[in-house]
Design a protein around this motif. Structure first.
Motif, short mmCIF file in Angstrom:
data_model
loop_
_atom_site.label_atom_id
_atom_site.label_comp_id
_atom_site.label_asym_id
_atom_site.label_seq_id
_atom_site.Cartn_x
_atom_site.Cartn_y
_atom_site.Cartn_z
N LYS A 15 31.63 53.28 68.53
CA LYS A 15 32.08 51.91 69.44
C LYS A 15 31.01 51.36 69.94
N ASP A 16 29.90 52.19 70.29
CA ASP A 16 28.53 51.66 71.09
C ASP A 16 28.04 50.41 70.00
N ALA A 17 27.99 50.94 68.74
CA ALA A 17 27.19 49.93 67.57
C ALA A 17 28.16 48.85 67.51
N ALA A 18 29.53 49.03 67.68
CA ALA A 18 30.28 47.86 67.77
C ALA A 18 30.29 46.99 68.96
N ALA A 19 30.15 47.44 70.13
CA ALA A 19 30.03 46.79 71.33
C ALA A 19 28.62 45.80 71.10
N THR A 20 27.52 46.80 70.81
CA THR A 20 26.39 46.09 70.36
C THR A 20 26.59 44.73 69.39
N LEU A 21 27.13 45.04 68.39
CA LEU A 21 27.42 43.79 67.38
C LEU A 21 28.13 42.53 68.12
N ARG A 22 29.10 43.05 68.99
CA ARG A 22 29.96 42.12 69.68
C ARG A 22 29.04 41.30 70.66
N GLU A 23 28.23 42.07 71.38
CA GLU A 23 27.36 41.35 72.57
C GLU A 23 26.20 40.33 71.92
N GLU A 24 25.66 41.01 70.80
CA GLU A 24 24.27 40.36 70.15
C GLU A 24 24.76 39.19 69.11
N VAL A 25 25.86 39.42 68.46
CA VAL A 25 26.20 38.47 67.47
C VAL A 25 27.59 37.69 67.85
N LEU A 26 28.65 38.31 67.72
CA LEU A 26 29.95 37.84 67.94
C LEU A 26 30.11 36.84 69.17
N LYS A 27 30.02 37.30 70.26
CA LYS A 27 30.05 36.43 71.73
C LYS A 27 29.16 35.44 71.59
N PRO A 28 27.71 35.45 71.27
CA PRO A 28 26.96 34.42 71.26
C PRO A 28 27.23 33.24 70.14
N GLY A 29 27.76 33.60 69.16
CA GLY A 29 27.86 33.05 68.12
C GLY A 29 29.41 31.88 68.57
N LEU A 30 30.25 32.71 69.00
CA LEU A 30 31.54 32.07 69.58
C LEU A 30 31.20 31.11 70.50
N ALA A 31 30.32 31.37 71.52
CA ALA A 31 30.07 30.59 72.60
C ALA A 31 29.52 29.35 72.14
N LYS A 32 28.56 29.39 71.22
CA LYS A 32 28.20 28.01 70.49
C LYS A 32 28.78 27.68 69.49
N HIS A 33 30.27 27.67 69.55
CA HIS A 33 31.38 27.18 68.59
C HIS A 33 30.91 27.14 67.15
N ARG A 34 30.13 28.25 66.75
CA ARG A 34 29.83 28.53 65.35
C ARG A 34 30.59 29.42 64.60
N VAL A 35 30.76 29.32 63.19
CA VAL A 35 31.63 30.35 62.72
C VAL A 35 30.80 31.67 62.47
N VAL A 36 31.11 32.80 62.76
CA VAL A 36 30.61 34.04 62.98
C VAL A 36 31.30 34.88 61.69
N LEU A 37 30.25 35.07 60.72
CA LEU A 37 30.49 35.52 59.33
C LEU A 37 30.17 37.01 59.48
N LEU A 38 31.15 37.94 59.35
CA LEU A 38 30.83 39.28 59.37
C LEU A 38 31.07 39.95 57.99
N ASP A 39 29.93 40.44 57.34
CA ASP A 39 29.79 41.05 56.30
C ASP A 39 29.93 42.36 56.06
N PHE A 40 31.12 43.06 55.62
CA PHE A 40 31.38 44.38 55.54
C PHE A 40 30.97 44.91 54.29
N ASP A 41 29.91 44.52 53.67
CA ASP A 41 29.51 45.07 52.41
C ASP A 41 28.57 46.51 52.52
N GLY A 42 29.03 47.30 52.05
CA GLY A 42 28.33 48.90 52.19
C GLY A 42 29.11 49.45 53.29
#
Length: 98
Positions: A15-42
């Motif tokens: 869950k800590d890794a998920a929170a880091t991903l949320r705070e570093e990638v997801l929320k900043p991208g959404l705040a800038k109204h960008r499409v956030v692509l999460l690639d689950f390859d691997g």
């Protein structure tokens, strides 16, 4: 595009890794109204708690954010978890509005 495996490894259960991903990638991208692509390859497996930590807050804060999140290379199990968490978060949001 963000490789989820970089944050979570092949088993997305921290869950800590998920929170880091949320705070570093997801929320900043959404705040800038960008499409956030999460690639689950691997990423072979994930837990519901990982997906919840990653997605629920963004969906609760702004249900329209789902229009700006794209998921790539999800196996069937990961896709099912995403759907469960998104449905749950949206239901939770609807209850709060009542």
């Amino acid at each position: 595009m963000t490789k989820v495996k970089r944050y979570a490894g092949s088993f997305a259960g921290d869950k800590d890794a998920a929170a880091t991903l949320r705070e570093e990638v997801l929320k900043p991208g959404l705040a800038k109204h960008r499409v956030v692509l999460l690639d689950f390859d691997g990423v072979e497996l994930a837990t519901q708690s990982f997906m919840h930590a990653l997605l629920a807050q963004a969906v609760r804060e702004d249900p329209a954010s789902l229009e700006h999140i794209e998921f790539k290379n999800c196996n069937d199990d990961i896709q099912a978890l995403i759907e469960i968490v998104v449905d749950y978060a949206q239901e939770d949001f609807a209850v709060e509005e009542d």
